[in-house]
Design an enzyme around this catalytic site. Structure first.
Site, mmCIF file in Angstrom:
data_model
loop_
_atom_site.group_PDB
_atom_site.id
_atom_site.type_symbol
_atom_site.label_atom_id
_atom_site.label_comp_id
_atom_site.label_asym_id
_atom_site.label_seq_id
_atom_site.Cartn_x
_atom_site.Cartn_y
_atom_site.Cartn_z
ATOM 1 N N ARG A 71 0.804 -1.222 0.000
ATOM 2 C CA ARG A 71 0.000 0.000 0.000
ATOM 3 C C ARG A 71 0.835 1.269 0.000
ATOM 4 O O ARG A 71 0.607 2.181 -0.802
ATOM 5 C CB ARG A 71 -0.919 0.026 1.243
ATOM 6 C CG ARG A 71 -2.117 -0.873 1.136
ATOM 7 C CD ARG A 71 -2.486 -1.415 2.507
ATOM 8 N NE ARG A 71 -1.490 -2.421 2.873
ATOM 9 C CZ ARG A 71 -1.638 -3.711 2.625
ATOM 10 N NH1 ARG A 71 -2.743 -4.153 2.115
ATOM 11 N NH2 ARG A 71 -0.696 -4.575 2.924
ATOM 12 N N THR A 72 1.822 1.346 0.906
ATOM 13 C CA THR A 72 2.555 2.607 1.060
ATOM 14 C C THR A 72 3.344 2.932 -0.204
ATOM 15 O O THR A 72 3.285 4.051 -0.718
ATOM 16 C CB THR A 72 3.484 2.539 2.294
ATOM 17 O OG1 THR A 72 2.713 2.112 3.410
ATOM 18 C CG2 THR A 72 4.093 3.893 2.600
ATOM 19 N N LYS A 99 22.863 0.396 8.783
ATOM 20 C CA LYS A 99 22.846 1.834 9.018
ATOM 21 C C LYS A 99 24.254 2.358 8.744
ATOM 22 O O LYS A 99 25.127 1.643 8.306
ATOM 23 C CB LYS A 99 22.475 2.088 10.485
ATOM 24 C CG LYS A 99 21.809 3.409 10.695
ATOM 25 C CD LYS A 99 21.025 3.410 11.976
ATOM 26 C CE LYS A 99 21.892 3.914 13.107
ATOM 27 N NZ LYS A 99 21.113 4.052 14.338
ATOM 28 N N ARG A 121 11.456 4.065 3.409
ATOM 29 C CA ARG A 121 11.057 3.054 4.403
ATOM 30 C C ARG A 121 12.290 2.228 4.728
ATOM 31 O O ARG A 121 13.002 1.775 3.824
ATOM 32 C CB ARG A 121 9.953 2.152 3.869
ATOM 33 C CG ARG A 121 9.723 0.960 4.793
ATOM 34 C CD ARG A 121 8.491 0.201 4.476
ATOM 35 N NE ARG A 121 7.294 0.931 4.888
ATOM 36 C CZ ARG A 121 6.077 0.393 4.907
ATOM 37 N NH1 ARG A 121 5.897 -0.850 4.526
ATOM 38 N NH2 ARG A 121 5.049 1.097 5.293
ATOM 39 N N HIS A 149 5.361 6.189 11.494
ATOM 40 C CA HIS A 149 4.800 6.000 10.149
ATOM 41 C C HIS A 149 3.773 7.132 9.973
ATOM 42 O O HIS A 149 2.562 6.894 9.965
ATOM 43 C CB HIS A 149 4.143 4.623 10.073
ATOM 44 C CG HIS A 149 3.801 4.156 8.692
ATOM 45 N ND1 HIS A 149 3.908 4.967 7.567
ATOM 46 C CD2 HIS A 149 3.335 2.955 8.254
ATOM 47 C CE1 HIS A 149 3.519 4.266 6.508
ATOM 48 N NE2 HIS A 149 3.172 3.052 6.895
HETATM 49 C C1 NCD Z 1 2.165 -1.171 8.272
HETATM 50 C C2 NCD Z 1 3.650 -0.947 8.262
HETATM 51 O O1 NCD Z 1 4.359 -1.364 7.372
HETATM 52 O O2 NCD Z 1 4.094 -0.321 9.215
HETATM 53 N N1 NCD Z 1 1.592 -1.348 7.024
HETATM 54 C C3 NCD Z 1 1.394 -0.299 6.183
HETATM 55 O O3 NCD Z 1 2.213 0.585 6.036
HETATM 56 N N2 NCD Z 1 0.229 -0.257 5.517
HETATM 57 C C4 NCD Z 1 1.707 -2.113 9.297
HETATM 58 C C5 NCD Z 1 2.206 -3.530 9.251
HETATM 59 O O4 NCD Z 1 3.142 -3.874 8.554
HETATM 60 O O5 NCD Z 1 1.628 -4.320 9.986
#
Ligand code: NCD
Length: 324
Positions: A71-72, A99, A121, A149
């Site tokens: 999704r992200t 890192k 991310r 997030h």
């Molecule tokens: C979350 C994440 O990656 O932090 N998902 C997301 O971004 N939609 C939550 C998860 O991974 O459970």
């Protein structure tokens, strides 16, 4: 040609305060209000046949994902495209990326392309802040370890506001593996900024102390307007650590089943869902579920975040965006 007017720009803080989006803690209630209102304008623009706006034409947005994402990453990419920016998504499995030097080198390499925004991310807390210190680009934190997030919290607020017509005074029960959840950390802070309340519910070993009121008693969700369900984040648990006796027992005691959802309550989940574990499929697919609305909100909220970072003061007070 249709005009889209983005209002609320009079709340814009000085540009120096809003160079990056690293944490909800960097935002004020006014910032949240402005971002949600911009997202609402973009949502209206997405109801048209022609969905693309020329707003960020010629800008470069790099999406760098060292952790899995559906999704992200897709919504950031589509958000950049809908605003006519150039965009590129780089993925890495992450396990071999450390890192320090290697992340710094990646950031410096990508900076050579002069990106306007780097969306990052990374499995380590603080990674986005680290990159913000070594690049001229604006940085958006798309999840750093179990830390933050922020765009997920903003899209969750947007979804709740669309469903209830308000945020102030609402009660949200966040259920499940809270201790490993960057989503929960950002959401609790964001709810506080808009006058809503959070309660954490789950197995004692998965509830952090000091974040918000917490209980292991699942019946506490009865008072909530929203039941926000979290995934068991095994990738953030130490190998061999037992936070719950078994998944079966977890589901029995804390799983969100139809019997546990009362009339009028709405159910949310950031995804990915483990149907049959933390959420019953009948709940996930019910009218109470806002899961699809959350995904839709992800697009317009990320459009708003990119827009907000790349346009300044007077431009946003009343911006006319012509549809390309
Ligand atoms: C979350 C994440 O990656 O932090 N998902 C997301 O971004 N939609 C939550 C998860 O991974 O459970």
């Amino acid at each position: 040609m249709t005009d889209l007017r983005v209002v609320g720009g009079d709340l814009l803080p000085p540009e120096s305060d809003r160079r990056h989006l690293l944490s909800i803690a960097d935002l004020t209630g006014d910032d949240v209000e402005r971002l949600l209102s911009t997202a609402h304008s973009f949502a209206l623009s997405q109801e048209r046949d022609t969905k693309k706006l020329p707003t960020l034409r010629g800008r470069l947005i790099l999406n760098v994902f060292y952790e899995s994402s559906t999704r992200t990453s897709s919504s950031f990419e589509l958000a950049a495209k809908r605003l006519s920016a150039d965009t590129m998504t780089l993925k890495s499995t992450g396990s071999s990326v450390d890192k320090g030097e290697s992340l710094k080198d990646t950031a410096l390499t990508l900076s050579a392309y002069d990106p306007d925004v780097i969306v990052l991310r990374h499995p380590q807390a603080g990674a986005a802040q680290f990159v913000s210190q070594v690049t001229e680009a604006r940085v958006v934190n798309a999840g750093d370890g179990k830390h933050q997030h922020p765009t997920q919290a903003l899209l969750d607020l947007f979804t709740i506001k669309e469903a209830f017509g308000r945020l102030d005074g609402l009660h949200v029960a966040i259920v499940g593996d809270v201790v490993h959840s960057r989503v929960a950390r950002s959401l609790v802070q964001a709810l506080r900024l808009v006058g809503a309340e959070a309660i954490l519910v789950g197995p004692p070993a998965l509830l952090p102390t000091g974040l918000a009121p917490a209980t292991h008693d699942i019946s506490a969700i009865a008072d909530a307007d929203v039941v926000y369900v979290l995934r068991m984040q095994k990738e953030r648990m130490l190998p061999g650590a037992n936070f719950v006796p078994s998944l079966r027992e977890y589901t029995e005691r804390w799983g969100i089943t139809p019997a546990r959802v009362r009339e009028g309550q709405r159910v949310m989940h950031p995804g990915p869902m483990n149907r049959g574990v933390e959420i019953d499929a009948r709940v996930a697919d019910s009218d109470a579920s806002l899961v699809v609305e959350q995904v839709r909100a992800g697009l317009v909220v990320r459009m708003a975040v990119l827009y907000d970072l790349l346009t300044s003061g007077p431009v946003a007070v009343e911006t006319t965006m012509e549809v390309a």
